[in-house]
Design a protein around this motif. Structure first.
Motif, PDB file in Angstrom:
ATOM      1  N   ASP A  88      41.122  29.655  38.817  1.00 55.16           N
ATOM      2  CA  ASP A  88      42.150  30.257  39.697  1.00 55.16           C
ATOM      3  C   ASP A  88      42.129  29.791  41.157  1.00 55.16           C
ATOM      4  O   ASP A  88      42.349  30.614  42.073  1.00 55.16           O
ATOM      5  CB  ASP A  88      42.036  31.794  39.658  1.00 55.16           C
ATOM      6  CG  ASP A  88      42.232  32.357  38.265  1.00 55.16           C
ATOM      7  OD1 ASP A  88      42.505  31.581  37.326  1.00 55.16           O
ATOM      8  OD2 ASP A  88      42.099  33.592  38.100  1.00 55.16           O
TER       9      ASP A  88
ATOM     10  N   LYS B  89      42.178  38.527  33.705  1.00 57.73           N
ATOM     11  CA  LYS B  89      41.159  38.067  34.651  1.00 57.73           C
ATOM     12  C   LYS B  89      40.253  37.035  33.983  1.00 57.73           C
ATOM     13  O   LYS B  89      39.860  36.054  34.609  1.00 57.73           O
ATOM     14  CB  LYS B  89      40.336  39.255  35.163  1.00 57.73           C
ATOM     15  CG  LYS B  89      41.157  40.353  35.831  1.00 57.73           C
ATOM     16  CD  LYS B  89      41.957  39.823  37.005  1.00 57.73           C
ATOM     17  CE  LYS B  89      42.761  40.915  37.695  1.00 57.73           C
ATOM     18  NZ  LYS B  89      43.780  40.345  38.612  1.00 57.73           N
TER      19      LYS B  89
ATOM     20  N   GLU C  40      45.708  32.240  37.003  1.00 54.74           N
ATOM     21  CA  GLU C  40      46.155  33.577  36.622  1.00 54.74           C
ATOM     22  C   GLU C  40      47.665  33.657  36.889  1.00 54.74           C
ATOM     23  O   GLU C  40      48.145  33.132  37.903  1.00 54.74           O
ATOM     24  CB  GLU C  40      45.419  34.647  37.453  1.00 54.74           C
ATOM     25  CG  GLU C  40      45.785  36.069  37.033  1.00 54.74           C
ATOM     26  CD  GLU C  40      44.956  37.148  37.735  1.00 54.74           C
ATOM     27  OE1 GLU C  40      43.895  36.813  38.309  1.00 54.74           O
ATOM     28  OE2 GLU C  40      45.373  38.315  37.707  1.00 54.74           O
TER      29      GLU C  40
ATOM     30  N   CYS D  33      37.532  37.183  38.469  1.00 53.74           N
ATOM     31  CA  CYS D  33      37.859  36.260  37.373  1.00 53.74           C
ATOM     32  C   CYS D  33      36.692  35.364  36.975  1.00 53.74           C
ATOM     33  O   CYS D  33      36.559  35.000  35.800  1.00 53.74           O
ATOM     34  CB  CYS D  33      39.090  35.453  37.731  1.00 53.74           C
ATOM     35  SG  CYS D  33      40.569  36.503  37.743  1.00 53.74           S
TER      36      CYS D  33
ATOM     37  N   VAL E  87      37.481  31.328  42.023  1.00 54.01           N
ATOM     38  CA  VAL E  87      37.636  32.625  42.684  1.00 54.01           C
ATOM     39  C   VAL E  87      38.263  33.636  41.736  1.00 54.01           C
ATOM     40  O   VAL E  87      39.002  33.270  40.835  1.00 54.01           O
ATOM     41  CB  VAL E  87      38.512  32.485  43.947  1.00 54.01           C
ATOM     42  CG1 VAL E  87      37.839  31.574  44.960  1.00 54.01           C
ATOM     43  CG2 VAL E  87      39.924  31.974  43.644  1.00 54.01           C
ATOM     44  N   THR E  88      37.978  34.905  41.989  1.00 52.48           N
ATOM     45  CA  THR E  88      36.947  35.373  42.901  1.00 52.48           C
ATOM     46  C   THR E  88      35.672  35.612  42.098  1.00 52.48           C
ATOM     47  O   THR E  88      35.735  35.897  40.909  1.00 52.48           O
ATOM     48  CB  THR E  88      37.361  36.692  43.615  1.00 52.48           C
ATOM     49  OG1 THR E  88      37.568  37.702  42.617  1.00 52.48           O
ATOM     50  CG2 THR E  88      38.610  36.513  44.428  1.00 52.48           C
TER      51      THR E  88
END
Ligand code: C5J
Length: 222
Positions: free
Chosen positions: A26, A134, A74, A164, A159-160
């Motif tokens: 992500d 996630k 995501e 995730c 991240v984060t």
């Protein structure tokens, strides 16, 4: 088949390069740039930028070595049929998932904000997993890609850290993949969560995996 040992906590880990994938979670404009999903939730997005250069260096070395590199994003379908009400109905209604922001509709597939930041943009042939959740496994082709490529171990960046990245490594750990997390290639809007998130992974003899940093992986790959 090349095998390398990487210094890590709670102990060094030996991996076969042909059975290892780099997973970049992500690193999207929606999380790292102003005006996206991350900022809409009240976060200081600048806190994530420290992970960009270490990820870039790791990607460069991994590409040279021919490792499988998988990117995740995501996001949700434009009709939001894959977005649970419980996920959407949080936070300020004017900046929720699906609302229009400066980078297009927030966290919607195909919108500029949902794409990966230019500094870490995938190269041709590198799988990009669009995930509604996630974790990288839920409702995606991620595990099929790992299996088709004979992958046993994952080096997980992105991240984060506590959302995730954690969800993905917890899911991967339960499925039998060993996960190595270079802490400087990850980031959180909350530095305390980042630090504790890394400690949680390697606690109890490495309950979810191993923690290292990009320099130690680069040294092992050199
Ligand atoms: C969040 C993520 N934090 N990629 N997503 O909502 O960690």
């Amino acid at each position: 088949m090349q095998t390398i040992e990487i210094d890590a906590e709670p102990e060094a880990i030996t991996i076969e390069l042909a059975k290892t994938a780099i997973v970049i979670i992500d690193m999207q404009r929606d999380f790292l740039e102003p005006g996206g999903f991350g900022e809409s939730l009240g976060n200081d997005v600048a806190l994530l930028s420290a992970a960009i250069e270490p990820c870039k260096a790791l990607l460069r070395a991994a590409r040279q070595k021919g490792l499988l590199i998988i990117h995740t994003r995501e996001g949700h379908l434009p009709d939001m049929s894959d977005a649970h009400k419980a996920k959407v109905e949080r936070g300020d209604p004017s900046v929720r998932i699906g609302e229009m922001g400066p980078m297009g509709r927030i966290l919607i597939r195909g919108e500029p904000g949902q794409d990966i930041i230019p500094a870490l943009y995938p190269q041709a042939g590198e799988p990009v997993i669009d995930k509604p959740g996630k974790g990288a496994f839920y409702a995606t082709e991620f595990e099929a890609i790992l299996q088709a490529n004979g992958i046993a171990d994952l080096i997980v960046c992105g991240v984060t850290t506590e959302v995730c990245v954690h969800t993905t490594i917890r899911e991967a750990n339960d499925r039998g993949y060993r996960c190595l997390v270079p802490g400087d290639c990850c980031g959180s809007y909350n530095p305390e969560f980042h630090e504790i998130g890394l400690r949680m992974i390697k606690a109890q003899g490495g309950i979810f995996g191993w923690v290292t940093d990009s320099q130690r992986i680069l040294a092992a790959l050199a």
